[in-house]
Design a protein around this motif. Structure first.
Motif, PDB file in Angstrom:
ATOM      1  N   VAL A 195       0.857  -1.186   0.000  1.00 35.18           N
ATOM      2  CA  VAL A 195       0.000   0.000   0.000  1.00 35.18           C
ATOM      3  C   VAL A 195       0.891   1.233   0.000  1.00 35.18           C
ATOM      4  N   SER A 196       0.523   2.224  -0.813  1.00 32.82           N
ATOM      5  CA  SER A 196       1.255   3.492  -0.846  1.00 32.82           C
ATOM      6  C   SER A 196       0.290   4.607  -0.474  1.00 32.82           C
ATOM      7  N   ILE A 197       0.733   5.470   0.463  1.00 32.95           N
ATOM      8  CA  ILE A 197      -0.119   6.560   0.945  1.00 32.95           C
ATOM      9  C   ILE A 197       0.672   7.856   0.901  1.00 32.95           C
ATOM     10  N   ASP A 198       0.032   8.916   0.403  1.00 35.61           N
ATOM     11  CA  ASP A 198       0.682  10.224   0.375  1.00 35.61           C
ATOM     12  C   ASP A 198       1.019  10.674   1.790  1.00 35.61           C
ATOM     13  N   LYS A 199       2.175  11.337   1.930  1.00 34.81           N
ATOM     14  CA  LYS A 199       2.639  11.764   3.256  1.00 34.81           C
ATOM     15  C   LYS A 199       1.651  12.688   3.952  1.00 34.81           C
ATOM     16  N   SER A 200       0.902  13.485   3.201  1.00 34.11           N
ATOM     17  CA  SER A 200      -0.051  14.415   3.815  1.00 34.11           C
ATOM     18  C   SER A 200      -1.265  13.697   4.404  1.00 34.11           C
ATOM     19  N   CYS A 201      -1.509  12.471   4.005  1.00 28.60           N
ATOM     20  CA  CYS A 201      -2.692  11.731   4.449  1.00 28.60           C
ATOM     21  C   CYS A 201      -2.375  10.689   5.516  1.00 28.60           C
TER      22      CYS A 201
ATOM     23  N   ASP B 269      -5.977  -2.891  -5.021  1.00 25.64           N
ATOM     24  CA  ASP B 269      -5.627  -2.499  -6.400  1.00 25.64           C
ATOM     25  C   ASP B 269      -6.363  -1.257  -6.902  1.00 25.64           C
ATOM     26  N   VAL B 270      -6.642  -0.286  -6.021  1.00 24.89           N
ATOM     27  CA  VAL B 270      -7.276   0.958  -6.459  1.00 24.89           C
ATOM     28  C   VAL B 270      -6.296   2.120  -6.332  1.00 24.89           C
ATOM     29  N   ILE B 271      -6.541   3.152  -7.122  1.00 23.64           N
ATOM     30  CA  ILE B 271      -5.788   4.398  -7.017  1.00 23.64           C
ATOM     31  C   ILE B 271      -6.803   5.488  -6.689  1.00 23.64           C
ATOM     32  N   ILE B 272      -6.615   6.147  -5.551  1.00 22.95           N
ATOM     33  CA  ILE B 272      -7.540   7.181  -5.105  1.00 22.95           C
ATOM     34  C   ILE B 272      -6.800   8.511  -5.035  1.00 22.95           C
ATOM     35  N   GLY B 273      -7.360   9.532  -5.664  1.00 21.53           N
ATOM     36  CA  GLY B 273      -6.810  10.883  -5.569  1.00 21.53           C
ATOM     37  C   GLY B 273      -5.404  11.048  -6.091  1.00 21.53           C
ATOM     38  N   PRO B 274      -5.125  10.622  -7.341  1.00 18.66           N
ATOM     39  CA  PRO B 274      -3.752  10.739  -7.846  1.00 18.66           C
ATOM     40  C   PRO B 274      -3.317  12.182  -8.088  1.00 18.66           C
ATOM     41  N   ASN B 275      -4.261  13.082  -8.296  1.00 18.47           N
ATOM     42  CA  ASN B 275      -3.912  14.498  -8.454  1.00 18.47           C
ATOM     43  C   ASN B 275      -5.095  15.351  -8.012  1.00 18.47           C
ATOM     44  N   SER B 276      -4.835  16.609  -7.750  1.00 21.18           N
ATOM     45  CA  SER B 276      -5.906  17.493  -7.314  1.00 21.18           C
ATOM     46  C   SER B 276      -6.490  18.236  -8.509  1.00 21.18           C
ATOM     47  N   HIS B 277      -7.599  18.895  -8.301  1.00 19.98           N
ATOM     48  CA  HIS B 277      -8.272  19.619  -9.376  1.00 19.98           C
ATOM     49  C   HIS B 277      -8.798  20.951  -8.837  1.00 19.98           C
ATOM     50  N   ASP B 278      -9.080  21.854  -9.744  1.00 19.74           N
ATOM     51  CA  ASP B 278      -9.571  23.185  -9.386  1.00 19.74           C
ATOM     52  C   ASP B 278     -10.998  23.089  -8.861  1.00 19.74           C
TER      53      ASP B 278
ATOM     54  N   THR C  82      -3.288   2.615  -3.709  1.00 19.41           N
ATOM     55  CA  THR C  82      -2.501   3.844  -3.706  1.00 19.41           C
ATOM     56  C   THR C  82      -3.415   5.001  -3.346  1.00 19.41           C
ATOM     57  N   ILE C  83      -3.037   5.726  -2.300  1.00 18.63           N
ATOM     58  CA  ILE C  83      -3.797   6.883  -1.851  1.00 18.63           C
ATOM     59  C   ILE C  83      -2.956   8.112  -2.178  1.00 18.63           C
ATOM     60  N   GLY C  84      -3.410   8.916  -3.133  1.00 14.08           N
ATOM     61  CA  GLY C  84      -2.625  10.022  -3.654  1.00 14.08           C
ATOM     62  C   GLY C  84      -2.752  11.321  -2.878  1.00 14.08           C
ATOM     63  N   PRO C  85      -2.064  12.371  -3.347  1.00 17.45           N
ATOM     64  CA  PRO C  85      -2.012  13.655  -2.643  1.00 17.45           C
ATOM     65  C   PRO C  85      -3.321  14.434  -2.641  1.00 17.45           C
ATOM     66  N   ALA C  86      -4.255  14.097  -3.492  1.00 18.20           N
ATOM     67  CA  ALA C  86      -5.545  14.796  -3.503  1.00 18.20           C
ATOM     68  C   ALA C  86      -6.463  14.287  -2.394  1.00 18.20           C
ATOM     69  N   THR C  87      -6.038  13.278  -1.661  1.00 21.12           N
ATOM     70  CA  THR C  87      -6.811  12.727  -0.552  1.00 21.12           C
ATOM     71  C   THR C  87      -6.315  13.358   0.736  1.00 21.12           C
ATOM     72  N   SER C  88      -7.146  14.187   1.362  1.00 21.67           N
ATOM     73  CA  SER C  88      -6.696  14.874   2.574  1.00 21.67           C
ATOM     74  C   SER C  88      -6.891  14.020   3.823  1.00 21.67           C
ATOM     75  N   GLN C  89      -7.906  13.162   3.804  1.00 25.85           N
ATOM     76  CA  GLN C  89      -8.127  12.277   4.943  1.00 25.85           C
ATOM     77  C   GLN C  89      -8.989  11.098   4.540  1.00 25.85           C
ATOM     78  N   ILE C  90      -8.919  10.050   5.349  1.00 25.55           N
ATOM     79  CA  ILE C  90      -9.752   8.864   5.173  1.00 25.55           C
ATOM     80  C   ILE C  90     -10.515   8.697   6.483  1.00 25.55           C
ATOM     81  N   GLY C  91     -11.816   8.582   6.411  1.00 22.74           N
ATOM     82  CA  GLY C  91     -12.649   8.517   7.610  1.00 22.74           C
ATOM     83  C   GLY C  91     -12.525   7.221   8.379  1.00 22.74           C
ATOM     84  N   SER C  92     -13.199   7.164   9.496  1.00 22.15           N
ATOM     85  CA  SER C  92     -13.252   5.956  10.320  1.00 22.15           C
ATOM     86  C   SER C  92     -14.176   4.927   9.682  1.00 22.15           C
TER      87      SER C  92
END
Length: 94
Positions: A34-40, A72-81, A55-65
């Motif tokens: 599993v790979s998780i962005d340092k901010s998350c 095998d999923v990729i979540i939040g690979p990049n942020s958007h406007d 893979t939890i990317g940098p666009a993911t600020s938090q994961i709830g309880s």
């Protein structure tokens, strides 16, 4: 492109001690590869499960309880406007 993003910004959870500590303290179960962005990494809620090869990317600020994230999923690979009415690429293509 996503692979380059993952290599540069994502922190692979390879430390077995970290994995065990997260489970013992918060009931968080993180499978292998599993790979998780340092901010998350510090914003994962209690009793959350993250499947292998996720893979939890940098666009993911938090994961709830009590969340279950599939393998095998990729979540939040990049942020958007988010200042526009929509983030749909359909609108921005024209």
């Amino acid at each position: 492109m996503i692979k380059n993003l993952i290599i540069r910004y994502i922190y692979p959870i390879q430390d077995e001690l970290l994995r065990k500590r997260m489970f013992n303290l918060y009931g968080v179960k993180i499978e292998k590869n599993v790979s998780i962005d340092k901010s998350c990494i510090n914003n994962i809620g209690k009793y959350t499960f993250i499947g292998k090869n996720a893979t939890i990317g940098p666009a993911t600020s938090q994961i709830g309880s009590f969340c279950s994230i599939a393998p095998d999923v990729i979540i939040g690979p990049n942020s958007h406007d988010i200042s526009e009415v929509t983030t749909s690429t359909f609108i921005h293509a024209y």
